[in-house]
Structure formats: structure tokens, C-alpha cells
Design an enzyme around this catalytic site. Structure first.
Site, PDB file in Angstrom:
ATOM      1  N   GLY A 292       3.484   6.182   2.586  1.00 50.14           N
ATOM      2  CA  GLY A 292       2.271   6.103   3.189  1.00 50.14           C
ATOM      3  C   GLY A 292       2.513   5.075   4.425  1.00 50.14           C
ATOM      4  O   GLY A 292       3.419   5.227   5.043  1.00 50.14           O
ATOM      5  N   ASN A 293       1.357   4.285   4.552  1.00 45.16           N
ATOM      6  CA  ASN A 293       1.483   3.172   5.867  1.00 45.16           C
ATOM      7  C   ASN A 293       2.815   2.388   5.611  1.00 45.16           C
ATOM      8  O   ASN A 293       3.692   2.344   6.755  1.00 45.16           O
ATOM      9  CB  ASN A 293       0.312   2.365   5.740  1.00 45.16           C
ATOM     10  CG  ASN A 293       0.091   1.243   6.717  1.00 45.16           C
ATOM     11  OD1 ASN A 293       0.938   0.351   6.569  1.00 45.16           O
ATOM     12  ND2 ASN A 293      -0.397   1.571   7.876  1.00 45.16           N
TER      13      ASN A 293
ATOM     14  N   GLY B 152       7.491   6.416  -1.884  1.00 44.84           N
ATOM     15  CA  GLY B 152       6.218   6.489  -1.274  1.00 44.84           C
ATOM     16  C   GLY B 152       6.471   7.109   0.337  1.00 44.84           C
ATOM     17  O   GLY B 152       7.580   6.901   0.953  1.00 44.84           O
TER      18      GLY B 152
ATOM     19  N   LYS C 208      -7.618 -11.095  -3.636  1.00 49.41           N
ATOM     20  CA  LYS C 208      -7.473  -9.305  -3.756  1.00 49.41           C
ATOM     21  C   LYS C 208      -8.809  -8.774  -4.152  1.00 49.41           C
ATOM     22  O   LYS C 208      -9.445  -9.379  -4.895  1.00 49.41           O
ATOM     23  CB  LYS C 208      -6.271  -9.128  -4.522  1.00 49.41           C
ATOM     24  CG  LYS C 208      -5.616  -7.654  -4.004  1.00 49.41           C
ATOM     25  CD  LYS C 208      -4.759  -8.003  -3.074  1.00 49.41           C
ATOM     26  CE  LYS C 208      -4.146  -6.581  -2.517  1.00 49.41           C
ATOM     27  NZ  LYS C 208      -3.024  -6.766  -1.457  1.00 49.41           N
TER      28      LYS C 208
END
Ligand code: NAD
Length: 428
Positions: A221-222, A219, A107
Site C-alpha cells: 500500500g502507501n 503490504g 487516533k
């Protein structure tokens, strides 16, 4: 937001220790796997539009690559910490193993807030990150991807810089690229769709029809938007979503009792997944507190924003009606909250399984890059469905046979595979 005392790496290690105990792992395996193999911390100088230089802090953590090259996103976040990146790299190792793709776990991150950066500054930051780490990542060592607040454009700038440095075309260096420049069709929807494929399988087992269910999602988002897309295609209804409000520096929930309209809400949402509060109100949405998404009387909760969102302090807010939690985000549930969720008999589809669709499709993207031959969208999504369904069934069967919580079953499978590969290589 995550509380300041929360440490994602401590949480990832405690999750690992629990399974290490359950599997009676030897000391060398524990020592190898509870810390990352290696990590890089570096400064990224950027000439800002003002002409001044600003130094950003960047990270890449490579947790384990016994099963294949490291794989994991690069996040932009003002509150990024090395411990969060360490945790996320470890979770990537388990995730790639849980869905049995030949990759390890890594990451990366940059401490920054792209809301306050021009496109030019973001490009310099992406290129600067690659310049600092180029010799320690690559298509056969460690492959980055998009994550929170990074997208296909950022990936392309990173790829371009890598190709300038190494003088060739290396599309397999990074995934989540735009379609047409080595990206895969289906990649942007893969994580959200994967969440719903695992949810579909669980509903099948529970003998519940998707069209008879409602959901509330943290959320927008994507991951959240594509999860909602497929969930609605299956007939489900989303009553509430939440998002971060940059202006007010807090989150809000947006509710419609007869269900949100995905396209309508998308049309008033910025590229970071922030919903415009004033416009939502005009469109008849109820504006609630950020945490209210968790209190809704729905059948399904999908945390799809950030880590550490369902905690010992707010788990009691979850309504009696909730039957399933499907973790779109990484690490959204604190272990203490997990205990309570288990006690209440709420079914859990854990992050390392539920949101593995993204990395699975990233793997497909790399396979296509290596062949230099690209599959149609239906083929990509068909392969994604097969992989997610097979992986779900394996975890669910183990959970049933051994009477394990789904998270523990997924960990047992994933850690078992990584231990085996590390042993086979003679590392432990
Ligand atoms: P994103 O940046 O596109 O969206 C994040 C969303 O969360 C935005 O709508 C934002 O407004 C909202 N948000 C942020 N803080 C919030 C808060 N405190 N309360 C409520 N909402 C908040 O990110 P994404 O790509 O959708 O990723 C979401 C999660 O899924 C992250 O945990 C990420 O690590 C994980 N994930 C992403 C992928 C992927 O392919 N994008 C893959 C696997 C896991």
C-alpha cells in the site's frame, strides 16, 4: 490477519509499563499515560445508494496532548476495535515525541469495509464522522489524517464538512489533503521514505552498502510502495511483497528472484494495495502464501501492512540472513517476538521511529497551512530527511550508551518528553 485474541491496547500498555519501570516513573505519571485522556464512540447514520439507512460505528481517541494538539489518522477497517484505536492513539503520542514535533497523540476509526462502499457512500461516511466529532477536534485541539484504507479524497470530504459546520476555511484541521487544496508536496511518500531514511542510517552504522542488500516487505500500500521506491533509488533490491486479496479473503506473497519491478507491480494493484494475483502470475511472479514474505532469505524485513504480524508463533520463520527489521506498520511485532528478535541480535528500527515520517510531514503540512505559503517538494523532503536522521541518531546513540534495544531507547526518549511536558503543565 491479526488473531482474534490479540489486543493491541494490552500490548501498548505492556510496552509502556516496561519503560515506566525502567524510568522508575511515579504512580501519577503511570496512571495518566497508560490510558487515553478521553475517547468518543458514536453512531454514523448513512443513507446507502439503495435508499436504506445503515448505521456505522465511529471512534476518536485522544491519548495525550501535553506537547501540542492531538494528531493521528482515521482508519477504515471491518475489524476495527476501540482497543486498536486506543493503542494507536497511544503510539501516536510516543511517535510525535520521538521525532520531537509539537503534537500529541490521537487516533480515529470507522468500522466499515470501503471495498463494499460506493464513492458516494464513502463520502457520506466521512462527512458523518466529522458531524459527530466536529466540536471535539480542530486545528488547535486534534488534527486527523489518512491511515489504513483512507486517502487524500477522504480527508478533503472531511475538511469540507468541517468548514461547512464552522463557516470558514480551516485547512489546518486535517492533513494528508490533496496538493492544491492545502496538501503538502511529499506527504504521500513521506512515511515510506522515512522508513528508508532510518534504514539508510542504520546501514551506514553497520557499514553495509544499500546496493548490497535485499528486502522482503509485508503490504503493498502507501507505506510499502514508497519505501520500495526510495530503497530502490539507494540501490537495494526487493525480492518479495505481500498483500491482502479481497476476493479470497486471505493474503499472498509475490516473489521474483531477480527483484520486483515497482512500476510493473503498481500497474496491477488496486487503490487499496491489493495485487491482482492472476496478472502477477502472467508477469512471472511466484505466488506464495501470505506469511511467506517473512521466510525470505533477505537482509531486511519491512512489515508495512497491519499490527501484530510478527508473533511468537511465526518469529522462528525469520531466516538466518536477516539483519534488520524496519517497522513501516504500527505495532507489527508482538512483545514475545521482540524478545526473540533481540536474542538473535537482529537490529530493530521500531515503528515509533521508522514510520514517523508521515506525521512529520503532516506537521509540515500544517505549518504551511498556518503560513498559507507552500514549499517545493525538495524542501519538504529535505526537512523530512533532516528530522528523521536526527531522530534516528538520538535513539541509536542512547541505545549504544545504555546498551538498550532500539525500541526501548526510542520509548525512553519519547515517554521522557511526554512526562516532562505533563509535569511542566502541572498534570502530574
Ligand atoms: P494501505 O491501506 O495503503 O496498505 C496496506 C497494505 O497492506 C495493502 O497492500 C494491503 O493489501 C496489505 N495488507 C492488509 N492486510 C494484510 C495481510 N493480512 N497480509 C498482507 N498484507 C496485508 O495502508 P498504509 O497507509 O500503507 O499503512 C500500512 C501500515 O503503516 C499501517 O499499520 C498503518 O497504521 C501504518 N502507517 C501508515 C502511515 C501513512 O502515512 N499511511 C503512517 C504511519 C504508519
Amino acid at each position: 490477519m491479526s488473531s482474534s485474541s490479540f489486543n493491541a491496547f494490552a500490548m501498548a500498555q505492556s510496552q509502556f509499563d516496561k519503560i515506566a519501570e525502567m524510568l522508575d516513573l511515579d504512580q501519577a505519571s503511570r496512571d495518566l499515560l497508560r490510558t487515553p485522556n478521553r475517547e468518543y464512540h458514536f453512531n454514523i447514520p448513512v443513507r446507502m445508494d439503495s435508499g436504506n439507512m445503515q448505521i456505522f460505528r465511529g471512534f476518536r481517541v485522544q491519548h495525550n496532548d501535553a506537547r501540542g494538539p492531538g494528531k493521528g489518522g482515521v482508519r477504515f477497517h471491518p475489524m476495527e476495535t476501540i482497543d486498536t484505536v486506543r493503542a494507536l492513539s497511544m503510539w501516536m503520542t510516543w511517535k510525535t515525541a520521538a521525532v520531537d514535533i509539537p503534537l500529541g497523540g490521537s487516533k480515529g476509526g470507522i468500522i466499515c469495509d470501503p471495498h463494499n462502499l460506493s464513492l458516494n457512500e464513502q463520502e457520506q461516511l466521512c462527512r458523518g464522522w466529522v458531524r459527530q466529532i466536529a466540536r471535539n477536534v480542530g486545528p488547535v485541539t486534534d488534527i486527523p489524517a489518512p491511515d489504513v484504507m483512507t486517502n487524500a479524497q477522504h480527508m478533503l470530504w472531511m475538511l469540507d464538512e468541517f468548514e461547512v459546520i464552522f463557516g470558514g476555511r480551516y485547512p489546518g484541521f486535517i492533513t494528508g489533503k490533496p496538493v492544491g487544496v492545502g496538501g503538502s508536496l511529499g506527504r504521500k511518500e513521506a512515511t515510506g521514505y522515512g522508513v528508508i531514511i532510518t534504514l539508510r542510517e542504520m546501514l551506514k552504522e553497520l557499514d553495509i552498502r544499500p546496493m548490497d542488500t535485499t528486502a522482503s516487505i509485508q503490504g503493498f500500500g502507501n507505506v510499502a510502495q514508497h519505501a520500495i521506491d526510495l530503497y530502490h533509488q539507494l540501490g537495494g533490491k526487493t525480492l518479495c511483497v505481500s498483500s491482502w486479496d479481497q476476493e479470497d479473503q486471505t493474503s499472498y506473497s509475490f516473489k521474483k528472484n531477480d527483484g520486483i519491478d515497482l512500476e510493473e507491480l503498481r500497474s496491477i494493484t488496486n487503490s487499496f494495495g491489493g495485487v491482482d494475483k492472476a496478472k502477477a502470475k502472467e508477469l512471472g511472479y511466484e505466488i506464495l502464501d501470505g506469511e511467506d514474505w517473512l521466510k525470505q532469505e533477505v537482509d531486511i524485513l519491512i512489515p508495512a501492512a497491519l499490527e501484530n504480524q510478527i508473533t511468537r508463533d511465526n518469529v522462528a520463520l525469520i531466516s538466518e540472513q536477516v539483519k534488520i527489521i524496519a517497522e513501516g506498520a504500527n505495532g507489527p511485532t508482538e512483545p514475545a517476538a521482540d524478545d526473540e528478535i533481540k536474542r538473535r541480535g537482529i537490529q530493530m528500527i521500531p515503528d515509533l521511529l521508522a514510520n514517523a515520517g508521515g506525521v512529520t510531514c503532516s506537521y509540515f503540512e500544517q505549518v504551511q497551512n498556518n503560513m498559507n505559503y507552500y514549499w517545493p517538494r525538495d524542501e519538504v523532503l529535505g526537512k523530512l530527511d533532516t528530522k528523521m536522521t536526527t531522530s534516528y541518531i538520538a535513539v541509536s546513540e542512547l541505545a549504544r550508551q545504555k546498551n538498550l534495544y532500539m525500541r526501548d531507547a526510542a520509548y525512553v526518549i519519547a515517554i521522557g518528553r511526554v512526562v516532562q511536558a505533563s509535569k511542566d503543565r502541572g498534570w502530574i
